[in-house]
Design a protein around this motif. Structure first.
Motif, mmCIF file in Angstrom:
data_model
loop_
_atom_site.group_PDB
_atom_site.id
_atom_site.type_symbol
_atom_site.label_atom_id
_atom_site.label_comp_id
_atom_site.label_asym_id
_atom_site.label_seq_id
_atom_site.Cartn_x
_atom_site.Cartn_y
_atom_site.Cartn_z
ATOM 1 N N ARG A 5 57.437 76.502 11.670
ATOM 2 C CA ARG A 5 56.943 77.755 11.065
ATOM 3 C C ARG A 5 55.528 77.529 10.578
ATOM 4 N NH1 ARG A 5 59.662 80.659 5.656
ATOM 5 N NH2 ARG A 5 57.704 81.468 4.812
ATOM 6 N N LYS A 68 45.722 82.958 13.833
ATOM 7 C CA LYS A 68 46.890 83.779 14.176
ATOM 8 C C LYS A 68 47.084 83.902 15.688
ATOM 9 C CE LYS A 68 48.488 88.593 13.677
ATOM 10 N NZ LYS A 68 48.223 89.057 15.064
ATOM 11 N N ASP A 69 46.016 84.194 16.406
ATOM 12 C CA ASP A 69 46.154 84.560 17.812
ATOM 13 C C ASP A 69 45.970 83.407 18.792
ATOM 14 O OD1 ASP A 69 46.635 87.268 17.171
ATOM 15 O OD2 ASP A 69 44.486 87.619 16.938
ATOM 16 N N ILE A 70 45.398 82.299 18.326
ATOM 17 C CA ILE A 70 45.152 81.173 19.242
ATOM 18 C C ILE A 70 45.853 79.902 18.773
ATOM 19 C CG2 ILE A 70 43.393 79.745 20.346
ATOM 20 C CD1 ILE A 70 41.444 82.093 20.012
ATOM 21 N N VAL A 72 48.166 79.339 16.206
ATOM 22 C CA VAL A 72 49.606 79.432 15.958
ATOM 23 C C VAL A 72 50.400 79.377 17.261
ATOM 24 C CG1 VAL A 72 51.446 80.940 15.145
ATOM 25 C CG2 VAL A 72 49.452 80.537 13.693
ATOM 26 N N PRO A 73 50.074 80.194 18.277
ATOM 27 C CA PRO A 73 50.834 80.093 19.538
ATOM 28 C C PRO A 73 50.731 78.715 20.192
ATOM 29 C CG PRO A 73 49.582 82.136 19.466
ATOM 30 C CD PRO A 73 49.117 81.315 18.309
ATOM 31 N N LEU A 74 49.636 78.015 19.957
ATOM 32 C CA LEU A 74 49.447 76.693 20.544
ATOM 33 C C LEU A 74 50.395 75.658 19.930
ATOM 34 C CD1 LEU A 74 47.339 75.450 22.587
ATOM 35 C CD2 LEU A 74 46.091 74.669 20.571
ATOM 36 N N LEU A 76 53.314 76.552 17.505
ATOM 37 C CA LEU A 76 54.635 76.981 17.035
ATOM 38 C C LEU A 76 55.735 76.588 18.015
ATOM 39 C CD1 LEU A 76 55.917 78.417 14.628
ATOM 40 C CD2 LEU A 76 55.699 80.572 15.899
ATOM 41 N N HIS A 77 56.770 75.902 17.482
ATOM 42 C CA HIS A 77 57.927 75.414 18.245
ATOM 43 C C HIS A 77 57.555 74.364 19.292
ATOM 44 C CE1 HIS A 77 59.911 78.570 16.140
ATOM 45 N NE2 HIS A 77 59.406 79.545 16.873
ATOM 46 N N LYS A 78 56.400 73.761 19.121
ATOM 47 C CA LYS A 78 55.957 72.704 20.037
ATOM 48 C C LYS A 78 56.036 71.352 19.333
ATOM 49 C CE LYS A 78 54.589 75.926 22.962
ATOM 50 N NZ LYS A 78 53.226 76.405 22.877
ATOM 51 N N PHE A 368 54.958 83.172 10.639
ATOM 52 C CA PHE A 368 55.241 83.019 12.068
ATOM 53 C C PHE A 368 56.359 81.995 12.224
ATOM 54 C CE2 PHE A 368 50.809 83.998 11.335
ATOM 55 C CZ PHE A 368 50.626 85.144 12.100
#
Length: 369
Positions: A5, A68-70, A72-74, A76-78, A368
């Motif tokens: 998170r 937030k847009d770059i 975090v997705p890179l 999160l859960h990795k 997130f």
């Protein structure tokens, strides 16, 4: 470690006294905090951007977007090994170093907890305590400034830095030196001058300044080289040093004789370590710069300043120099020697994040999962 998170928390913390530089007058610290959850641990980072793109091109809005847009997705859960791997993963991003550093700092915090080692130990710090200097903003009158200097000299600060701007420069320096002929004195121009002012800086040679910080353009190293060759006083680069490569170029051109490392400005602690090692090789003195951080960033600055080549007094003042309330337990306080004890597993000094204070000061939170 697996990232479970990530929270982006915005807080607003009033300054005890407004702080004025050549580019703005601050009345509160509007800051983003990064909170990363990983396998039962929580790591914190602090974004050092301001409310507007005043110090460099980033501000809280752009940093929030990039995180937030770059970023975090890179993440999160990795699975990620640590901050060094993160820096490799974001190498495709141009600029946006303050945003990157805030996440990298949180990953350093997680790594410290996972390994049971202080940040000082992880990065090769050698100092048990670090000297601090005071940075004074532009005051309404010279007597007001002199009173501030007297106050902080009485507290034992190891270096006095005063902000200057056109119209508030040579006469101010002259009066400060008249009253305090022997103190370690520096001035910070925050890029407010050009080579057309070269005679002004030649005149400053008379006043035995330890260095002049960032007199020319924030992206410049060429004109600074011209100025450094024309004056005796050492130049210190701040805004111009955005990376290891920028530091290398400045050293090779002779643009400065001192460098101020702000870890966020260069993209994080990992890049700061590389700059430290380069400057150590070339004999360029260093100090850790401040950006009116809250406690999270302030504590990480203390650990960075423990590295062996940070030999000059640092801009890491006590929390109560700026804020009535801060977000660490304990808050950062200086010793009677006007030093800061470096948190370390060997001395029992540590800081925790004050979650209740963050809740009181928070104006928004993005979660997130």
């Amino acid at each position: 470690m697996k990232i479970d998170r990530i929270d982006i928390i915005r807080v607003k913390v009033p300054f005890v006294h407004p702080f004025e530089t050549s580019f703005t007058r601050f009345v509160e610290r509007d800051a983003l905090l990064i909170k990363i959850y990983s396998e039962g641990l929580i790591g914190y980072g602090e974004c050092k951007a301001f409310y507007a793109p005043l110090y460099n091109p980033e501000d809280n809005g752009t940093c929030h977007h990039v995180i937030k847009d770059i970023l975090v997705p890179l993440l999160l859960h990795k699975e990620i090994a640590g901050p060094e791997e993160f820096i490799e993963k974001v190498s495709f991003i141009r600029g946006n170093r303050l945003a990157i550093a805030s996440v990298e700092n949180a990953l350093w915090d997680l790594t410290s907890q996972r390994e049971g080692k202080s940040l000082k130990t992880l990065i090769g710090g050698t100092r048990d305590e670090v000297k601090v200097g005071v940075s004074l903003g532009i005051e309404a009158t010279i007597p007001d400034l002199l009173k501030k200097i007297e106050k902080y000299l009485a507290q034992g600060y190891h270096r006095t830095k005063i902000k200057i701007r056109p119209g508030w420069d040579i006469e101010v320096i002259k009066e400060v030196r008249r009253h305090y002929p022997d103190i370690t004195l520096t001035v910070d121009a925050n890029s407010d001058y050009t080579l057309a002012d070269i005679d002004l800086f030649k005149a400053m040679d008379e006043y035995n300044l330890c260095y002049i910080e960032q007199p020319l353009g924030e992206n410049d190293i060429i004109d600074h080289a011209v100025l450094q060759k024309a004056i005796k006083t050492r130049l210190c680069l701040d805004e111009s040093i955005i990376s290891l490569e920028a530091a290398r170029q400045a050293i090779e051109l002779g643009s400065c004789k001192v460098i101020n490392v702000k870890s966020s400005r260069v993209g994080g602690i990992s890049e700061s370590i590389k700059i430290h090692d380069l400057c150590r090789k070339h004999g360029i003195p260093l100090w850790v710069g401040g950006m009116t951080e809250l406690g999270i960033g302030r504590v990480q600055n203390i650990s960075l300043a423990s590295m062996p080549h940070f030999t000059l007094a640092n801009d890491i003042a006590a929390s109560n120099r700026y804020f009535d309330e801060d977000i660490t337990i304990p808050t950062v306080n200086i010793t009677e020697r006007c030093t800061l004890i470096v948190p370390d597993e060997t001395n029992g000094v540590s800081y925790t994040v004050d979650e209740k204070a963050i809740d009181r000061l928070m104006v928004s939170r993005d979660i997130f999962k």
